[in-house]
Motif scaffolding. Structure first.
Motif, PDB file in Angstrom:
ATOM      1  N   TYR D 201       0.881  -0.942  -0.220  1.00 36.81           N
ATOM      2  CA  TYR D 201      -0.070  -0.341  -0.159  1.00 36.81           C
ATOM      3  C   TYR D 201       1.011   1.525  -0.022  1.00 36.81           C
ATOM      4  O   TYR D 201       0.982   2.347  -0.564  1.00 36.81           O
ATOM      5  CB  TYR D 201      -0.588   0.188   1.387  1.00 36.81           C
ATOM      6  CG  TYR D 201      -2.255   0.842   1.275  1.00 36.81           C
ATOM      7  CD1 TYR D 201      -2.097   1.267   0.042  1.00 36.81           C
ATOM      8  CD2 TYR D 201      -2.954   1.518   2.035  1.00 36.81           C
ATOM      9  CE1 TYR D 201      -3.342   2.692   0.202  1.00 36.81           C
ATOM     10  CE2 TYR D 201      -3.902   2.453   2.485  1.00 36.81           C
ATOM     11  CZ  TYR D 201      -3.885   2.299   1.482  1.00 36.81           C
ATOM     12  OH  TYR D 201      -5.410   3.933   1.364  1.00 36.81           O
ATOM     13  N   GLY D 272      -9.562   3.187  -6.250  1.00 34.38           N
ATOM     14  CA  GLY D 272      -9.203   1.331  -6.913  1.00 34.38           C
ATOM     15  C   GLY D 272     -10.641   1.615  -8.523  1.00 34.38           C
ATOM     16  O   GLY D 272     -11.017   0.401  -7.789  1.00 34.38           O
ATOM     17  N   HIS D 277      -5.730  -0.738  -9.600  1.00 34.08           N
ATOM     18  CA  HIS D 277      -6.984  -0.927  -8.440  1.00 34.08           C
ATOM     19  C   HIS D 277      -6.478  -2.499  -7.649  1.00 34.08           C
ATOM     20  O   HIS D 277      -6.724  -2.794  -6.878  1.00 34.08           O
ATOM     21  CB  HIS D 277      -8.105  -1.667  -8.698  1.00 34.08           C
ATOM     22  CG  HIS D 277      -8.311  -2.957 -10.125  1.00 34.08           C
ATOM     23  ND1 HIS D 277      -7.222  -2.839 -11.147  1.00 34.08           N
ATOM     24  CD2 HIS D 277      -8.246  -4.286  -9.562  1.00 34.08           C
ATOM     25  CE1 HIS D 277      -6.864  -3.702 -11.555  1.00 34.08           C
ATOM     26  NE2 HIS D 277      -7.336  -5.320 -11.225  1.00 34.08           N
ATOM     27  N   THR D 280      -5.992  -3.103  -4.254  1.00 34.80           N
ATOM     28  CA  THR D 280      -7.533  -3.273  -3.232  1.00 34.80           C
ATOM     29  C   THR D 280      -6.977  -4.928  -2.685  1.00 34.80           C
ATOM     30  O   THR D 280      -7.113  -4.511  -1.564  1.00 34.80           O
ATOM     31  CB  THR D 280      -8.029  -3.477  -4.123  1.00 34.80           C
ATOM     32  OG1 THR D 280      -7.892  -1.980  -5.202  1.00 34.80           O
ATOM     33  CG2 THR D 280      -9.484  -2.357  -3.440  1.00 34.80           C
ATOM     34  N   TYR D 284      -6.337  -4.679   1.094  1.00 30.58           N
ATOM     35  CA  TYR D 284      -7.734  -5.463   1.845  1.00 30.58           C
ATOM     36  C   TYR D 284      -7.867  -6.591   2.794  1.00 30.58           C
ATOM     37  O   TYR D 284      -7.925  -6.732   3.982  1.00 30.58           O
ATOM     38  CB  TYR D 284      -9.000  -5.565   1.366  1.00 30.58           C
ATOM     39  CG  TYR D 284      -9.894  -4.260   0.814  1.00 30.58           C
ATOM     40  CD1 TYR D 284      -8.764  -3.158   0.447  1.00 30.58           C
ATOM     41  CD2 TYR D 284     -10.973  -4.144   0.200  1.00 30.58           C
ATOM     42  CE1 TYR D 284      -9.253  -1.972   0.178  1.00 30.58           C
ATOM     43  CE2 TYR D 284     -12.085  -2.994  -0.409  1.00 30.58           C
ATOM     44  CZ  TYR D 284     -10.959  -2.134  -0.420  1.00 30.58           C
ATOM     45  OH  TYR D 284     -11.309  -0.744  -0.160  1.00 30.58           O
ATOM     46  N   THR D 292      -9.021  -2.358   7.065  1.00 31.18           N
ATOM     47  CA  THR D 292      -9.994  -2.986   5.953  1.00 31.18           C
ATOM     48  C   THR D 292     -11.216  -2.142   5.993  1.00 31.18           C
ATOM     49  O   THR D 292     -11.733  -1.022   5.187  1.00 31.18           O
ATOM     50  CB  THR D 292      -9.897  -4.093   5.993  1.00 31.18           C
ATOM     51  OG1 THR D 292      -9.119  -4.963   6.278  1.00 31.18           O
ATOM     52  CG2 THR D 292     -10.545  -4.332   4.280  1.00 31.18           C
ATOM     53  N   ALA D 296     -11.999   0.841   3.851  1.00 30.73           N
ATOM     54  CA  ALA D 296     -12.681   0.461   2.509  1.00 30.73           C
ATOM     55  C   ALA D 296     -13.959   1.275   1.742  1.00 30.73           C
ATOM     56  O   ALA D 296     -15.027   2.150   1.341  1.00 30.73           O
ATOM     57  CB  ALA D 296     -13.517  -0.941   2.228  1.00 30.73           C
ATOM     58  N   LYS D 300     -12.688   5.769  -0.009  1.00 33.41           N
ATOM     59  CA  LYS D 300     -13.965   5.209  -1.174  1.00 33.41           C
ATOM     60  C   LYS D 300     -14.124   7.152  -1.090  1.00 33.41           C
ATOM     61  O   LYS D 300     -14.614   7.742  -2.093  1.00 33.41           O
ATOM     62  CB  LYS D 300     -14.777   4.393  -1.436  1.00 33.41           C
ATOM     63  CG  LYS D 300     -14.211   3.965  -2.581  1.00 33.41           C
ATOM     64  CD  LYS D 300     -15.196   2.949  -2.478  1.00 33.41           C
ATOM     65  CE  LYS D 300     -14.928   2.936  -4.133  1.00 33.41           C
ATOM     66  NZ  LYS D 300     -13.812   1.193  -3.769  1.00 33.41           N
ATOM     67  N   ALA D 352     -13.212  -7.000  -1.245  1.00 36.70           N
ATOM     68  CA  ALA D 352     -12.667  -6.004  -1.900  1.00 36.70           C
ATOM     69  C   ALA D 352     -12.191  -5.652  -4.038  1.00 36.70           C
ATOM     70  O   ALA D 352     -12.871  -4.713  -4.362  1.00 36.70           O
ATOM     71  CB  ALA D 352     -10.597  -6.366  -1.997  1.00 36.70           C
ATOM     72  N   SER D 355     -15.643  -3.932  -4.413  1.00 29.73           N
ATOM     73  CA  SER D 355     -15.416  -2.799  -3.778  1.00 29.73           C
ATOM     74  C   SER D 355     -15.338  -1.967  -5.425  1.00 29.73           C
ATOM     75  O   SER D 355     -15.562  -1.102  -5.339  1.00 29.73           O
ATOM     76  CB  SER D 355     -14.807  -2.347  -3.020  1.00 29.73           C
ATOM     77  OG  SER D 355     -13.147  -2.145  -3.300  1.00 29.73           O
ATOM     78  N   ILE D 356     -14.252  -2.552  -5.960  1.00 27.29           N
ATOM     79  CA  ILE D 356     -14.111  -2.739  -7.125  1.00 27.29           C
ATOM     80  C   ILE D 356     -15.034  -2.068  -8.635  1.00 27.29           C
ATOM     81  O   ILE D 356     -15.410  -1.095  -8.368  1.00 27.29           O
ATOM     82  CB  ILE D 356     -12.653  -3.728  -7.476  1.00 27.29           C
ATOM     83  CG1 ILE D 356     -11.779  -3.160  -7.219  1.00 27.29           C
ATOM     84  CG2 ILE D 356     -12.079  -3.273  -9.797  1.00 27.29           C
ATOM     85  CD1 ILE D 356     -10.200  -4.288  -7.752  1.00 27.29           C
TER      86      ILE D 356
END
Lengths: 628, 549, 99, 533
Positions: D201, D272, D277, D280, D284, D292, D296, D300, D352, D355-356
């Motif tokens: 990260y 992300g 991405h 991620t 995560y 996380t 998350a 965002k 994760a 979330s993308i």
């Protein structure tokens, strides 16, 4: 009043089916009583009708509107005119007799209650069929009798053969029914209705093409119900049912519904000569077909079934002739109803005494053991072969005469065919007589080893047989004297007169002649010397006839087997193709996912590469956007 | 604003669901009776709807309407209202559910209970699954589905309809995946679970995909209305009025796309060939009542929506699509029947039969005649009742023997005559024997179709013969012939089961003999729908005759 | 001399830094390359502020330096812990999580 | 050079971030001066109060009309106090508050040596399994520094969407990122993974921020100013006062386009979105689950806020240049995220990737450059952040001997073991999948409708298909939980303290409420749809 006619047996059926155990003891009496009730009603209506003159004789009763949707107005309404009346009388009388007969015949059957329920159901449906005043309601009765026949043929369900026969009968009939329904659809699109009145009244106004189509569809239906070629195959197997059923449904009443339909739709056929020709051909072919089959069968009921087909062939043919023939078709139908029912009941009585043995080659010399049966059966026999001045003699000769009166080659062909049929009739009926009642006894102990002890049947069975015998003897003469029957039906069916090259007398003479020929032939073969218990191989024609002229083999090869392959193929395709495509897509997405996953290889630097590349693309794309 | 009858009708089962779910684990029977009680209450409300609905000639098209604001921001209103078709469907739903509950009385008893006739408790989960309450869940889910179905029948707001159209998938999904009859071809508990969840997932994905496609179309409708009308709306009535007033016109291309978006969703729901393959799995794996719920209630939303939305919103596009749809419907009829012939599994057979029947329904809808559409509506009702009768009896049979394979049965009528009899009646209804409800509707569909498309009508007639074949073969193989080993002790229908089946049969007979009350309700609605697509019945060749009787 | 040249230089440095990040394994070096990129940005900022004749760029540059310092603190802390626990500062060794 | 004058600061308008930062510093002081035993309680109290206060401040400002009429630019043009900023700040402070509860949870881990501990390393600096760590564990230490770090991160996030010039944008980015890097490294269990996550990260984050910074430089070079409004003027071609010195670079579109692209890329990284991405999933998975969840949800929100402001305030003039590019990114994110998620086997990685995909859905709203677009995005962010938080909170509860049991196979039959929790998680999954009557559906519908309204029907269709694919794997988890037999050695669900229960409960409530009666919040987002210039 008319509604009650249908309602009584229907009520009976409902009560018996719902009533359950309570009615085990009394059920059959209730059923018979209700059948009798409808008979009484019928008679009263008949007398009432006689009271009125020509045109007013027809009765209408509108019960309620059944399916009202926009232009489509289907009503539950009855129409009782001379034609319907004739049938009602036949159905109720024979029906009641056979209820009575069954009380004795089914005495030992644990499911007797159901049997009578089904019988009542049949009566109701059959009456509905002949009383309906529109084709849709007729269709209801039409399928109703189909259902009843299904239930009764398969009454001994534990016998796979019976169950199969029942299914076969229903399905084959369904094919015919499709014809009827299409005919109804055509009527609706053509006339905007399918009630008898408007349709028949306006039949002439529409194009002959449509009428021919309707006619052929109606004929298809008739073939299904009346076991005419090509839909004849079910009748033989239908003999799996209890004998009273065979007598009532598969000899006297239901199978003649086809003739009723065509006579009823006379107006349409009159306007569609092509359709009529087809009817004639079907009738002629079936006439011979049934006769030939009847000659070869050793199973007494199957032999009689063949004869039924052949006799109905006569009626069909007559109906195909148009106004010339309608009356006599119906007349033969009625007389046939009597003597054929009598014959079946006789056969049933014989089987009753012989441990349900049906193979005539194991009978022989039964006249000593069951005299009443012998006498009644004999009278019916004489009637059917057209012994002078018995029922068959009048009705059949009229039809043959009508056939000749077509004139020209057609007339000669038809007449010839029918005479040949008459000869065959005489032959196979005599054969049955000889094999059953004459000669010496040929029966042996059955598998369980008890010797059959042939004995006369109880009164409840013999009385109906006697009554029917009377009918078969007298009916013809009664109808014919003073053309009573003709005048009775004329208002409905109309009457035509062809010019026959030969006179009535000649026809009668010829018919009697060929009849004698047939009798002698049969005697020559079966009367002179003892009959082998095991049937000899016989010539190809005999073998074919024993197999119903290969009809089942044909159906199996042409319809059943390809059908099976088709379904199996489709099942496979449905699984592999239709389902496969979907599962395939899912799988491929999964695979793609698996591949894309690998990009995520855990190395920070390759992530950085993708970012860098991404940034580069982003910049490049932005610049590009500006450039273009 | 008068008493919100429709809301009440839908709310009752919803409340019932919550109440049932809240019953503690040990009190299974309480939960069952509670569920039954609420479903009966729903029947009461539905009856009220039926009575309050005015079938007079001057009556409004949509009645018992309710309109509350819900999400102005999306232009979504809580708009309910029923036309005759909606009333019929709501009545069907409300009436069927109590029977399903009664029929499924023991289906959801945990296997440890002897009542369900299953093997003993599975070890090692007694403490772990202490709070696991399958029975309560089962009945709660059924009621939840009922609530959502009723709402989607009543919704006159496209978005509102869409919401429940989609939302009902979830409880259905749990019903299918969670409660199979343990009688599949897989003999292991594990294998059956796998098959069940496969069926459930298949069901959900098919319908979800359809629904999402529809979502795109729904948004499309909003956008189209938004830029042609003062403000975007989902209200069916508003859109209809605007269109008739000429203020709204989607334009040919757009309209066709939108139509497709809607139609695909509905064609999946009311399985139309070739989108049908989820149905056999779903019906095969789930318990009989759930199977009935799927085919007799939930799937009807699809065909219903074709009538209400596809034709109503996109008349030209419907007209454009008619030939294709007709062909698909015909294929479904024949194809479904043939596959029914080829099945070895009783429930799958019935499922394919249903596919064939849905073919008839769609055919009737798109024949664009009053007989066709009236027939289609009646067909929805009749098919619901008929399938219920047949499938429930089949379920009773299967529960007794623990197998769905036709080949495991034979001669049942010897030991269980009543069961066999009811089964036969159900079957006869399925092959639409005159005198039973389905005949009326099938005949109407045929007439309606034939009067416009002769060939199609004749092809459809072939379906009649095939129906006779598969029903009678099924009956012959299972009920007649010598008794198969293992069935000697097969008990006949119990009182509970009989009380479930008998009324259905009575209903079938009534609908077959005197359908007029139903037709009276349906006809006006059908006329309206026809006028939406501005079609009228083709005249007979001899109009002169019409006056005759 | 023409200030634009400094821009080219900064672009060059930035690219060098980026390539370093992509190519070098050692976490420390990678991190240094990032610092190089930041400083390339600084150079650009200063140059621009010179060209525009306003101070925003230089102020920005100062902030960037501070931030960079903070980043060093955090970064080194993390990298050192990793080094302690797995006795290698190679970026590629830290690839337990993938797919 | 005019003489220096003290800048005037609108303390009230800036109160939210000020409160948070103040509390953060206070937290540091607590770490310095309070004895270990009391730190935990002090920190929890401080951070809770601070975030609650900040939220109150936000609400106050909004009520004071700063969201609509009174919208202003504070801190000498450095920060915007307007609808979007306040809305997002409200969401962020709430998420932060809830995250504090997650951080403070101490019932999940088995008590060590009598001391109940949280899910953070006893001594993050010590070698995993080394003597130092053992020592720390025996002493029952816990890393209470997490709370100040959280606060700093929140503070940065509060600035991020409000940043009204490039300098603040960059600073805010770093302020929110650096604490997160550290938090990632502090898991008590699976420390190697945790540290690896931190490294990845950090390096990638720094890399990205370098790009962003260079973009800043280029934009500055293009416009000669760092304030959004100034740049916007130059972009749209009516600069206030052109100084002669600018002539050289001013209006050089290459600078503008490249700079803008790099800036956007820096933000897309935080969001992300494909292809930025790839950090991620790893991060995560590796980070401690509470972190996380916080990351998350909050990151965002903040990043999208900044992106919106950048695109809508600075670069609207360039719309025709960046819109097609973002189309590409959107589609790639929706489809890519959904597809790859199908084959995931770890709950956290699954979330994760989802979330993308969701980043893609939100971008669809961003691409529609309309007021509806903005408010739909705001609403979606609000709905999404709580669902995410709830989902990760549930993940923290499903544990076996090795800590959290994140491998999907272990979740088999969870529905049998603890129906309630499983149903809640199912609810969150359905919300992710966008089933009607959940907040996810309302959000998705809002975004798609906005896109369609703006004529991006294509995006909608792709998005719909993507959500169909996405539905598949959410449902897979549900199947696993409810329809498969529980494993004998399966994980057990720990009964948490009120902290986590609150989080899960709140998230569930929000999910349902936003699904069934979203009108109020839609109005809120609707009013907050306008940026101040």
């Amino acid at each position: 009043m008319i509604g009650l006619l249908v309602g009584a047996p229907l009520l009976g059926a409902a009560v018996l089916l719902v009533g359950g155990r309570l009615l085990e003891r009394t059920g059959h009496w209730l059923a018979t009583a209700l059948a009798a009730v409808s008979l009484v009603l019928a008679v009263t209506l008949f007398l009432d009708m006689l009271g009125r003159e020509g045109e007013e004789r027809a009765l209408h009763q509108h019960l309620f509107s059944w399916i009202p949707v926009a232009d489509l107005q289907a009503d539950v309404a009855f129409r009782l005119d001379q034609l319907s009346m004739t049938f009602v009388l036949l159905i109720t009388s024979v029906g009641t007799l056979i209820h009575l007969y069954s009380i004795g015949y089914m005495a030992h059957d644990p499911r007797r209650r159901r049997f009578f329920a089904y019988l009542n159901l049949f009566l109701a449906a059959m009456l509905l069929l002949v009383l309906a005043d529109n084709y849709l309601l007729l269709y209801v009765g039409w399928e109703g009798v189909g259902l009843a026949s299904f239930l009764l043929i398969g009454f001994w369900q534990h016998k796979p053969s019976a169950a199969t026969a029942a299914k076969k009968a229903f399905v084959v009939n369904r094919v015919g029914d499709v014809g009827l329904s299409i005919a109804i659809l055509l009527m609706f699109t053509t006339f905007g209705t399918f009630a008898f009145e408007p349709v028949l009244a306006n039949a002439n106004e529409t194009g002959e093409g449509t009428l021919t189509a309707i006619g052929l569809m109606l004929l298809l239906a008739a073939c299904g119900k009346s076991a005419q070629v090509p839909l004849q195959s079910w009748l033989g197997d239908a003999m799996e049912g209890p004998t009273p059923v065979s007598a009532l449904i598969h000899a006297a009443t239901m199978v003649t519904a086809g003739v009723y339909l065509i006579t009823r739709s006379g107006a349409i056929f009159n306007a569609a000569p092509d359709a009529q020709t087809v009817v004639i051909v079907v009738g002629a072919v079936t006439l011979l077909f049934g006769a030939i089959v009847g000659c070869a069968k050793d199973d007494i009921k199957k032999a009689l079934a063949g004869s039924t087909m052949s006799q109905i062939g006569y009626m069909m043919l007559a109906a195909g002739l148009g106004p010339v023939g309608y009356v006599f078709a119906i007349m033969h139908l009625v007389t046939h109803g009597f003597f054929k029912a009598g014959l079946f009941l006789g056969a049933g009585s014989v089987m009753h005494g012989m441990n349900d043995e049906v193979d005539m080659r194991r009978y022989g010399g039964l006249r000593k053991y069951m005299p009443i049966t012998f006498v009644t059966f004999g009278l019916a026999y004489l009637a059917i072969i057209g012994f002078p001045y018995l029922s068959g003699y009048f009705s059949k000769d009229e039809i043959i005469y009508a056939g000749f009166s077509q004139g020209g080659a057609e007339g000669w062909i038809l007449g010839g065919v029918m005479l040949l049929g008459a000869a065959l009739t005489a032959y196979y009926m005599t054969r049955i007589m000889l094999l059953t009642f004459f000669g010496e006894k040929r029966w042996q102990p059955d598998a369980q080893g008890h010797e059959p002890h042939p004995h006369e049947s109880p009164l409840s069975m013999t009385i109906p047989m006697m009554v029917l015998a009377v009918g078969s003897v007298g009916a013809g003469f009664f109808f014919d004297s003073g053309e009573r029957f003709v005048h009775w039906l004329e208002p409905v069916t109309g009457l035509g007169h062809g010019d026959s090259p030969v006179s009535h007398g000649t026809v009668a003479l010829a018919a009697t002649g060929v009849m004698l020929l047939g009798v002698v032939g049969a005697w020559w073969q079966y009367g002179r010397r003892p009959v082998p218990v095991v049937a000899p191989a016989g010539r190809w024609i005999t073998r074919a006839a024993r197999r119903d002229l290969l009809q089942d083999d044909f159906n199996h090869a042409v319809l059943v087997r390809p059908g099976n392959y088709l379904t199996r193929g489709l099942v496979y395709l449905d699984h592999k193709l239709v389902d496969g495509v979907v599962n395939g897509t899912a799988a491929s997405v999964g695979g793609l996912s698996g591949r894309l996953r690998r990009v995520q290889n855990g190395f920070a630097r390759s992530y950085a590469v993708s970012m860098f590349g991404g940034a580069a693309v982003l910049v490049a794309a932005t610049l590009l956007m500006r450039a273009v | 604003m008068s008493f919100p009858l429709l809301t009440a009708t839908a709310l009752t089962p919803a409340i019932g669901a919550v109440a049932t779910a809240a019953v503690p684990a040990a009190r299974r029977t309480v939960a069952k009776w509670l569920a039954l009680l609420f479903s009966l209450a729903t029947v009461g409300f539905a009856a009220a709807v039926l009575l309050r609905f005015d079938t007079g000639s001057g009556a409004d098209r949509y009645q018992l309407t309710e309109s509350r604001s819900w999400i102005e921001d999306f232009g979504v209103r809580y708009e309910l209202g029923v036309d005759g078709i909606g009333v019929a469907m709501i009545a069907l739903t409300a009436v069927l559910i109590p029977f399903l509950i009664g029929a499924g009385w023991h289906d959801a008893d945990p296997p440890s209970l002897p009542a369900s006739g299953q093997e003993g408790p599975r070890e090692g989960e007694a403490p772990a699954t202490r709070r696991w309450r399958p029975t309560q869940g089962f009945f709660a889910l059924i009621l939840m589905v009922e609530a959502m179905v009723i709402l989607s029948f009543a919704a006159t707001d496209i978005f509102l309809f869409y919401i429940f159209f989609e939302a009902m998938l979830i409880p259905m999904y749990f019903l299918i995946g969670g409660f199979g009859d343990r009688a599949g071809e897989q003999d292991t508990e594990e294998g059956q679970a796998r098959q069940r969840s496969y069926a459930a997932v298949k069901f959900l994905l098919y319908n979800l995909v359809g629904g999402l496609v529809m979502l795109a179309a729904v948004i499309g409708v909003y956008v189209a209305t938004a830029d042609q009308l003062p403000e975007g709306t989902f209200s069916l009535q508003a859109i209809l009025e605007a269109r008739s007033a000429g203020e709204l016109d989607f334009g040919t291309a757009t309209e066709r796309w939108l139509f497709l978006g809607f139609f695909v969703a509905f064609a999946i729901k009311a399985p139309l060939w070739p989108l049908h393959t989820w149905l056999p799995n779903a019906m095969g794996e789930s318990t009989a009542p759930v199977a009935v719920l799927i085919t007799a209630v939930v799937d009807k939303v699809g065909t219903f929506a074709m009538l209400r939305f596809c034709l109503g919103l996109f008349p030209e596009a419907s007209d454009w699509a008619t030939p294709v749809v007709i062909v698909l419907a015909l294929v479904s009829i024949i194809y479904g029947a043939l596959l029914a012939l080829g099945q070895r599994d009783i429930k799958r057979l019935i499922a394919y039969a249903s596919i064939s029947h849905f073919g008839f329904i769609v055919l009737g809808i798109f024949a664009m005649t009053s007989q066709g559409q009236g027939g289609a509506t009646l067909y929805m009702v009749n098919h619901g009742v008929a399938t219920a009768a047949l499938m429930l009896v089949a379920g009773f049979l299967i529960a007794r023997r623990g197998s769905r394979l036709i080949s495991d049965y034979g001669g049942v009528q010897k030991t269980a005559p009543v069961l066999a009899g009811t089964f036969l009646i159900g079957g006869l209804a399925t092959l639409s024997l005159p005198g039973l409800g389905p005949f009326v509707s099938e005949f109407l569909v045929l007439v309606g179709t034939f009067s416009r498309y002769k060939a199609a009508g004749i092809v459809a007639c072939a379906g009649i013969v095939l129906a006779a074949l598969y029903v009678l073969i099924l009956y012959q193989r299972t009920m007649t012939g010598p008794l198969k080993p293992g069935l000697e002790k097969l008990p006949d229908l119990r009182v509970r089961e009989l009380t479930v089946v008998a009324p259905l049969i009575a209903l079938l007979i009534f609908l077959g003999v005197y359908p007029q009350p139903l037709t009276d309700i349906v006809n006006p609605a059908v006329e309206h729908t026809l006028s939406d697509v501005d079609q009228s019945d083709p005249e007979p060749e001899l109009p002169a005759v019409e006056a005759a009787p | 001399m023409n200030p634009e040249n400094y821009l080219y230089l900064s672009a060059l440095l930035f690219t060098l830094g980026a390539c370093g990040v992509l190519l070098r394994r050692n976490a420390i070096v990678v991190f240094m390359c990032v610092e190089l990129m930041l400083n390339a940005a600084n150079l650009a900022l200063v140059t621009f502020s010179r060209m525009h004749g306003n101070l925003d760029g230089q102020i920005l540059a100062f902030f960037v330096m501070v931030v960079a310092a903070a980043e060093v603190v955090v970064g080194l802390a993390i990298i050192v812990t990793v080094y302690r626990s797995r006795h290698s500062a190679s970026v590629d060794d830290a690839s337990l999580m993938k797919l | 050079m005019n003489d220096l004058q003290a800048p005037d600061i609108e303390w009230v308008a800036l109160s939210p971030s000020l409160i948070v930062f103040g509390a953060a510093i206070l937290g540091v002081l607590i770490e310095a001066f309070l004895p270990r035993k009391q730190r935990y309680y002090a920190e929890v109290a401080v951070s809770t109060l601070a975030l609650a206060g900040a939220f109150a401040a936000v609400v106050g400002l909004a009520a004071g009309g700063h969201a609509s009429g009174e919208a202003q630019v504070a801190g000498m043009g450095a920060l915007a106090v307007d609808g979007p900023a306040l809305f997002l700040q409200g969401v962020i402070t709430l998420v932060g508050l809830v995250s504090v509860f997650l951080f403070a949870e101490r019932r999940l881990e088995p008590a060590l040596h009598g001391a109940s501990v949280d899910s953070f390393a006893a001594a993050p600096a010590a070698v995993p399994g080394g003597p130092a760590e053992k020592e720390a564990v025996r002493a029952g230490w816990t890393t209470t520094e997490i709370f100040p770090l959280l606060l700093f991160a929140v503070g940065g996030m509060l600035l991020f969407p409000a940043a009204n010039d490039l300098l603040v944008l960059f600073i805010a980015l770093e302020v929110l990122s650096l604490p997160l890097y550290l938090l990632c490294a502090m898991a008590r269990r699976r420390r190697l993974l945790s540290q690896e996550a931190a490294v990845k990260y950090f390096l990638l984050g720094a890399f990205a921020s370098a790009f962003l910074l260079f973009g800043v430089a280029l934009l500055y070079g293009y416009a000669g100013t760092v304030s959004y409004s100034g740049i916007a003027e130059v972009v749209s071609g009516e600069p206030g006062a052109i100084e002669p010195g600018l002539a050289g670079t001013m209006g050089n579109d290459a600078l503008l386009l490249i700079g803008g692209a790099m800036l956007v890329m820096g933000l897309l990284f935080k969001v992300g979105a494909v292809p930025f991405h790839m950090w991620t999933p790893d991060v995560y998975q590796g980070a401690p689950t509470p972190v996380t969840g916080f990351m998350a949800a909050a990151t965002k929100v903040a990043a999208f806020g900044a992106l919106l402001r950048l695109l809508y305030v600075v670069l609207p003039g360039l719309r025709w240049d960046w819109e097609p590019v973002l189309w590409g990114v959107t589609i790639a994110s929706m489809v890519g995220g959904a597809i790859v998620a199908i084959t995931q086997t770890d709950v956290k990685r699954l979330l994760a990737y989802s979330s993308i995909a969701h980043a893609g859905f939100i971008l669809a709203g961003v691409v529609a450059v309309t007021e509806d677009g903005v408010s739909s995005v705001l609403f979606y962010l609000g709905a999404y952040s709580f669902v995410t938080l709830g989902a990760f909170a549930v993940v923290t509860l499903v544990r076996d001997s090795g800590g959290e049991a994140t491998h999907l196979s272990k979740w088999a039959g969870l529905g049998r073991r603890s129906p309630l929790l499983a149903s809640v998680f199912a609810l969150f999954l359905l919300a992710f999948a966008g089933i009607p009557l959940t907040s996810g559906f309302a959000g998705k519908f809002a975004v798609f409708r906005a896109a369609a309204d703006a004529g991006a029907m294509g995006l909608v269709v792709v998005g719909v298909l993507a959500s169909a694919i996405a539905a598949f794997f959410y449902i897979r988890v549900i199947v696993l939980m409810f329809f498969s037999e529980p494993k004998a050695d399966g994980p057990s669900v720990v009964i948490p303290s009120p902290f986590t229960s609150t989080v899960v409960g709140l998230a569930a409530v929000v999910t349902v409420v936003l699904g069934v009666a979203p009108q109020y919040f839609l109005d809120l987002a609707g009013q907050a749809g306008v940026f101040v210039h």
